[in-house]
Design a protein around this motif. Structure first.
Motif, PDB file in Angstrom:
ATOM      1  N   THR A   1       0.872  -1.180   0.000  1.00 40.14           N
ATOM      2  CA  THR A   1       0.000   0.000   0.000  1.00 40.14           C
ATOM      3  C   THR A   1       0.909   1.229   0.000  1.00 40.14           C
ATOM      4  O   THR A   1       1.513   1.568   1.006  1.00 40.14           O
ATOM      5  N   ILE A   2       0.989   1.862  -1.145  1.00 41.40           N
ATOM      6  CA  ILE A   2       1.865   3.008  -1.354  1.00 41.40           C
ATOM      7  C   ILE A   2       1.010   4.181  -1.828  1.00 41.40           C
ATOM      8  O   ILE A   2       0.302   4.074  -2.840  1.00 41.40           O
ATOM      9  N   ALA A   3       1.059   5.276  -1.107  1.00 42.42           N
ATOM     10  CA  ALA A   3       0.309   6.466  -1.514  1.00 42.42           C
ATOM     11  C   ALA A   3       0.756   6.917  -2.899  1.00 42.42           C
ATOM     12  O   ALA A   3       1.925   6.756  -3.270  1.00 42.42           O
ATOM     13  N   ASP A   4      -0.177   7.474  -3.661  1.00 34.86           N
ATOM     14  CA  ASP A   4       0.148   7.918  -5.019  1.00 34.86           C
ATOM     15  C   ASP A   4       1.306   8.914  -5.031  1.00 34.86           C
ATOM     16  O   ASP A   4       2.141   8.893  -5.942  1.00 34.86           O
ATOM     17  N   SER A   5       1.369   9.762  -3.999  1.00 35.59           N
ATOM     18  CA  SER A   5       2.444  10.755  -3.939  1.00 35.59           C
ATOM     19  C   SER A   5       3.803  10.098  -3.776  1.00 35.59           C
ATOM     20  O   SER A   5       4.811  10.594  -4.297  1.00 35.59           O
ATOM     21  N   GLU A   6       3.851   8.976  -3.078  1.00 32.89           N
ATOM     22  CA  GLU A   6       5.107   8.249  -2.894  1.00 32.89           C
ATOM     23  C   GLU A   6       5.398   7.347  -4.088  1.00 32.89           C
ATOM     24  O   GLU A   6       6.553   7.162  -4.473  1.00 32.89           O
ATOM     25  N   LYS A   7       4.361   6.788  -4.683  1.00 31.35           N
ATOM     26  CA  LYS A   7       4.550   5.937  -5.860  1.00 31.35           C
ATOM     27  C   LYS A   7       5.181   6.722  -7.004  1.00 31.35           C
ATOM     28  O   LYS A   7       6.010   6.188  -7.767  1.00 31.35           O
ATOM     29  N   ALA A   8       4.820   7.997  -7.110  1.00 28.26           N
ATOM     30  CA  ALA A   8       5.356   8.841  -8.183  1.00 28.26           C
ATOM     31  C   ALA A   8       6.869   9.027  -8.078  1.00 28.26           C
ATOM     32  O   ALA A   8       7.535   9.350  -9.064  1.00 28.26           O
ATOM     33  N   LYS A   9       7.437   8.803  -6.903  1.00 29.55           N
ATOM     34  CA  LYS A   9       8.871   8.963  -6.702  1.00 29.55           C
ATOM     35  C   LYS A   9       9.664   7.716  -7.103  1.00 29.55           C
ATOM     36  O   LYS A   9      10.900   7.767  -7.191  1.00 29.55           O
ATOM     37  N   LEU A  10       8.970   6.592  -7.311  1.00 32.38           N
ATOM     38  CA  LEU A  10       9.655   5.342  -7.612  1.00 32.38           C
ATOM     39  C   LEU A  10      10.187   5.340  -9.039  1.00 32.38           C
ATOM     40  O   LEU A  10       9.548   5.836  -9.964  1.00 32.38           O
ATOM     41  N   ARG A  11      11.338   4.735  -9.211  1.00 29.12           N
ATOM     42  CA  ARG A  11      11.961   4.651 -10.535  1.00 29.12           C
ATOM     43  C   ARG A  11      11.565   3.364 -11.258  1.00 29.12           C
ATOM     44  O   ARG A  11      11.605   3.303 -12.487  1.00 29.12           O
TER      45      ARG A  11
END
Length: 425
Positions: free
Chosen positions: A289-299
């Protein structure tokens, strides 16, 4: 009975109160939930009747990110002076008396003052038999004192507040008579006198306290009367996705670092990318469960990982082989209702204490987030998945939790205690 719940606008804390509120409601009692006006929608979405009291306090509004430097410092471990709970070096009179004066002024008064007047007025008009309050909403016992109701604290984790209060009272008795200051009693007593009463110690910890966690995960305060209740999770409105209907084809591992990390604070306390990469070649289904704001930081997102912003944890827990979490009390207790081994990556408030209790029980392993590396996390998870003792101890913990009374089963005891304290009062 008429039962009034009093809660500050913290969604994560409110959700601990919902199952008891509904247990009372379905037993035929009238239930109202009082909080600041902005919180009414959260209350009504839980199917409960809201009472808007006082005014909104900007700093406490649910969903507002707290990212300033002081909040970030306070996020680590337990805030002062309650950090004396798990730090014996701070359990001394100088630290606690000074710290308690400051926390009453800058925290308890600040968060409760906006609702006290209206809450007392509503309580006097509605005349509840029982007031239920969380450990941070001292407006609850103030209102109960003002209208003659019985009242109880409902814990949302480890009883750090009752534990430190017990230490404070013992240290206070050791001081010269003229130096026995008590900022919490003075503050609560001022309100009690304003509304025609006097301070009594129950205003600090309730006529009794409902604890939702088994003894193996809790630390009790000697001066507090506890009633135990089985934790039943409520995470807000939720829909079960189709992929959760079926048995997983590979061992399913849940990963969650809690909603508050992004709803309230400025982000996760682990390197999410490093965690995902370290588990990428394992034969597992990782549900994160990853917030969209944090998911956007993933490479990159590994093939064995399913990332979702939210999933009902009580449904996810049913078919997991292990869980990686932040040791938040609600998440931990939801998974502890199943024989699921835990890897706790702890940082905030009572998480370190809970994580170590869980490890001591044998139902999991723990790491402070400052210690987390990819290889270390991978090693710990593989142990949980391959060493049978962890699942066996997790099953033992599940049995301990399920042996406690459900919220519905506790209702007759609440009725009995309410009648006793109203009569005694």
């Amino acid at each position: 009975m008429r039962v009034l719940f009093a809660v500050n606008p913290h969604k994560s804390i409110f959700q601990y109160l919902v199952p008891m509120a509904w247990a009372l409601r379905t037993a035929g009692h009238e239930v109202r939930v009082a909080s600041q006006p902005s919180f009414a929608d959260t209350i009504t979405r839980a199917g409960l009747t809201a009472v808007s009291v006082g005014r909104d306090h900007v700093r406490l509004l649910a969903g507002r990110t707290v990212a300033d430097e002081s909040a970030a410092r306070g996020r680590a471990g337990i805030e002062a002076p309650y950090d004396a709970f798990d730090d014996p070096a701070k359990a001394n009179w100088e630290y606690l008396s000074t710290g308690m004066a400051e926390t009453v002024r800058a925290r308890h008064h600040l968060s409760n003052f906006p609702i006290v007047k209206d809450l007392v007025e509503f309580a006097r008009q509605w005349k509840p038999d029982l007031v239920v309050w969380d450990p941070l909403t001292y407006a609850g016992p103030i209102a109960a004192k003002a209208c003659g109701a019985a009242h109880t604290r409902l814990l949302f984790g480890i009883d750090v507040f009752g534990g430190v209060r017990d230490v404070y009272l013992r240290l206070k008795e050791q001081q010269p008579e003229g130096e026995r200051v008590d900022p919490l009693a003075d503050w609560l007593g001022g309100y009690a006198r304003k509304y025609g009463g006097e301070f009594t110690e129950d205003m600090a910890s309730g006529h009794f306290t409902v604890d939702q966690f088994p003894r193996s995960l809790q630390a009790v305060a000697p001066g507090v009367s506890y009633e135990r209740m089985q934790y039943v999770g409520y995470g807000g409105p939720a829909v079960v996705p189709g992929w959760l209907w079926k048995e997983p084809e590979r061992p399913r591992v849940a990963l969650t670092m809690g909603l508050s990390a992004t709803d309230v604070f400025s982000g996760y306390t682990i390197d999410t990318q490093e965690v995902l990469d370290s588990l990428a070649d394992l034969d597992i289904e990782l549900v994160a469960t990853i917030a969209d704001s944090e998911k956007a930081k993933l490479r990159r997102i590994p093939d064995n990982a399913r990332l979702v912003p939210f999933v009902p944890m009580h449904v996810l827990a049913e078919r997991c082989s292990a869980v990686i979490h932040h040791a938040g009390a609600a998440t931990l207790a939801t998974f502890a209702r199943h024989p699921v081994p835990h890897l706790s990556l702890h940082y905030h408030f009572d998480q370190p204490f809970l994580a170590k209790k869980l490890t001591a029980h044998g139902a999991g392993l723990d790491l402070h987030t400052s210690e987390v590396t990819g290889p270390l996390l991978r090693d710990r998870l593989q142990r949980l998945l391959t060493e049978p003792s962890f699942a066996a101890r997790a099953a033992d913990l599940r049995d301990e939790m399920l042996a406690l009374p459900t919220p519905n089963q506790l209702v007759p005891r609440l009725e009995e205690l309410t009648d006793f304290h109203r009569t005694a009062g």
